[in-house]
Design an enzyme around this catalytic site. Sequence first.
Site, PDB file in Angstrom:
ATOM      1  N   THR A 116       0.962  -1.178   0.071  1.00  0.00           N
ATOM      2  CA  THR A 116       0.020   0.106  -0.244  1.00  0.00           C
ATOM      3  C   THR A 116       0.969   1.256  -0.100  1.00  0.00           C
ATOM      4  O   THR A 116       1.758   1.377   0.616  1.00  0.00           O
ATOM      5  CB  THR A 116      -0.918   0.051   1.205  1.00  0.00           C
ATOM      6  OG1 THR A 116      -1.900   1.200   0.945  1.00  0.00           O
ATOM      7  CG2 THR A 116      -0.052   0.120   2.721  1.00  0.00           C
ATOM      8  N   ARG A 117       0.347   2.219  -0.500  1.00  0.00           N
ATOM      9  CA  ARG A 117       0.855   3.541  -0.680  1.00  0.00           C
ATOM     10  C   ARG A 117      -0.254   4.508  -0.192  1.00  0.00           C
ATOM     11  O   ARG A 117      -0.123   5.693  -0.102  1.00  0.00           O
ATOM     12  CB  ARG A 117       1.546   4.040  -2.058  1.00  0.00           C
ATOM     13  CG  ARG A 117       0.746   3.942  -3.048  1.00  0.00           C
ATOM     14  CD  ARG A 117       1.520   3.930  -4.401  1.00  0.00           C
ATOM     15  NE  ARG A 117       1.009   3.196  -5.693  1.00  0.00           N
ATOM     16  CZ  ARG A 117       0.556   3.885  -6.388  1.00  0.00           C
ATOM     17  NH1 ARG A 117       0.391   4.985  -6.733  1.00  0.00           N
ATOM     18  NH2 ARG A 117      -0.097   2.892  -7.399  1.00  0.00           N
TER      19      ARG A 117
ATOM     20  N   HIS B 297      -8.690   2.397   3.731  1.00  0.00           N
ATOM     21  CA  HIS B 297     -10.073   2.828   3.984  1.00  0.00           C
ATOM     22  C   HIS B 297     -10.598   1.402   3.957  1.00  0.00           C
ATOM     23  O   HIS B 297     -10.060   0.182   3.862  1.00  0.00           O
ATOM     24  CB  HIS B 297     -10.655   3.501   2.952  1.00  0.00           C
ATOM     25  CG  HIS B 297      -9.778   4.670   3.065  1.00  0.00           C
ATOM     26  ND1 HIS B 297      -9.976   5.901   4.271  1.00  0.00           N
ATOM     27  CD2 HIS B 297      -9.252   5.587   1.861  1.00  0.00           C
ATOM     28  CE1 HIS B 297      -9.480   6.917   3.605  1.00  0.00           C
ATOM     29  NE2 HIS B 297      -8.807   6.834   2.484  1.00  0.00           N
TER      30      HIS B 297
ATOM     31  N   HIS C 140      -9.746  -1.328   1.459  1.00  0.00           N
ATOM     32  CA  HIS C 140      -8.396  -1.745   1.681  1.00  0.00           C
ATOM     33  C   HIS C 140      -8.405  -2.978   2.654  1.00  0.00           C
ATOM     34  O   HIS C 140      -7.569  -3.964   2.610  1.00  0.00           O
ATOM     35  CB  HIS C 140      -7.320  -0.835   1.971  1.00  0.00           C
ATOM     36  CG  HIS C 140      -7.333   0.339   0.955  1.00  0.00           C
ATOM     37  ND1 HIS C 140      -7.656   1.514   1.003  1.00  0.00           N
ATOM     38  CD2 HIS C 140      -6.652   0.254  -0.397  1.00  0.00           C
ATOM     39  CE1 HIS C 140      -7.771   2.272   0.207  1.00  0.00           C
ATOM     40  NE2 HIS C 140      -7.192   1.692  -0.582  1.00  0.00           N
TER      41      HIS C 140
ATOM     42  N   ARG D 240      -7.053  -4.492  -8.536  1.00  0.00           N
ATOM     43  CA  ARG D 240      -7.275  -3.707  -9.778  1.00  0.00           C
ATOM     44  C   ARG D 240      -6.111  -2.634  -9.990  1.00  0.00           C
ATOM     45  O   ARG D 240      -5.871  -2.079  -9.092  1.00  0.00           O
ATOM     46  CB  ARG D 240      -8.520  -3.080  -9.805  1.00  0.00           C
ATOM     47  CG  ARG D 240      -9.505  -3.869 -10.239  1.00  0.00           C
ATOM     48  CD  ARG D 240     -10.708  -3.141 -11.105  1.00  0.00           C
ATOM     49  NE  ARG D 240     -11.655  -4.225 -11.565  1.00  0.00           N
ATOM     50  CZ  ARG D 240     -12.344  -4.041 -12.569  1.00  0.00           C
ATOM     51  NH1 ARG D 240     -12.461  -2.826 -13.157  1.00  0.00           N
ATOM     52  NH2 ARG D 240     -13.364  -5.089 -12.951  1.00  0.00           N
TER      53      ARG D 240
END
Length: 392
Positions: free
Chosen positions: A199-200, A204, A207, A293
């Site tokens: 993750t960057r 939320h 995620h 995605r």
Amino acid sequence: MSKLVPPHGGGSLKPLLVPAEKRAEALQRAGGLKKVPAASREISDLFMLGMGAYTPLNGFMGHDDWRCSVTEMKLASGVFWPIPITLSLQQGIADSLVIGEDIALADAETGEVLGQLTVQEKYSIDWELECRHVFRTTDPQHPGVQKVMQQGEVNIGGPVIALSEGEYPAKYSDLYLRPEQTRAEFERRGWTHVSAFQTRNPMHRSHEHLAKIAAEVTDGVFIHQVLGNLKAGDIPAEVRTRAIQAMIDNYFKPNIAIQAGYPIEMRYAGPREALLHALIRQNFGCSHLVVGRDHAGVGSYYGPLDSQHIFDDLWEGALLCKPLKIDVTFYCYKCAGMATGKTCPHDPKHHLSVSGTRQREMLSKGEEVPAEFSRPEVVAVLREYYRRIEAG
Ligand SMILES: [Zn+2]
């Protein structure tokens, strides 16, 4: 014998960082060498080499490895490698170097010496060939293509030793875990199959849902965030870390999720970068990588599922870390719960969708953020950050 997935390339981990007790002496020696400037992405790659995340590379690539990784996704030795890891210099500096010479690699911005390289090769590259294969475009607007076009004219290949990890260990302390450490931690917990979630962003609900699917089907989830330079406007790592920790502490069972960060800089190469991310996670001891995605994509250069499909085209044994392919996730009012594009049959008008711009607006203006979109504990961390930056 470890039950975790072995490091990439079939051997043991290859951290190129000089051990702490020998570092002062090595730095002093490097201080007497010719100093060449390395750009921010190259420094990030040096740190990746230093921690062993790029096992089995022993330095910056020479011509044959560069060419094979670009066109065939392998090193000249045949080992899978999807994106070239190279160091470039301006022609004038490169001309002054002799083959066989040891040089000091310095941060181009600060001048600090961070590593040492033995010059084995000097070569020029066909940047169009590299971009066409790696980024699937030569559009100079693409941020990854742009970086390749800004490189020096000559690539320098040769073995490297890292003499520093820069500010990372001090700045991130417990978050900055090296592959040796994550492997030891997974084993201590008795985990054999581990999913990595890259993750960057602050996390939320969507995620969180992805990370939970991953934790359901393996022993635990390794939430791994990008600590290298990001795009302007991205939320800084220390804020993201606190937001993610608020989510873990409040919505995950203890011992099912580990948060860490690593010094990579994004290339935004979409599918090719998804492969590199999986390779790196294999070195960290992860058997799976969540590929959602448009993983590692930017703009509309890649199809939404390209980063998932590219894994299907690899040859047997190329990569032991496998993708967990998960479709887009969202809250669906008809399903009355978190759902994915794969299973939810409802019209998108029933899905909660909040754009990045709208998110920022809601957070900074103190508007209410729907609980279906983000956890209140996460929202609190982000709101405080936006308040602070907007107060100047
Ligand atoms: Zn639905």
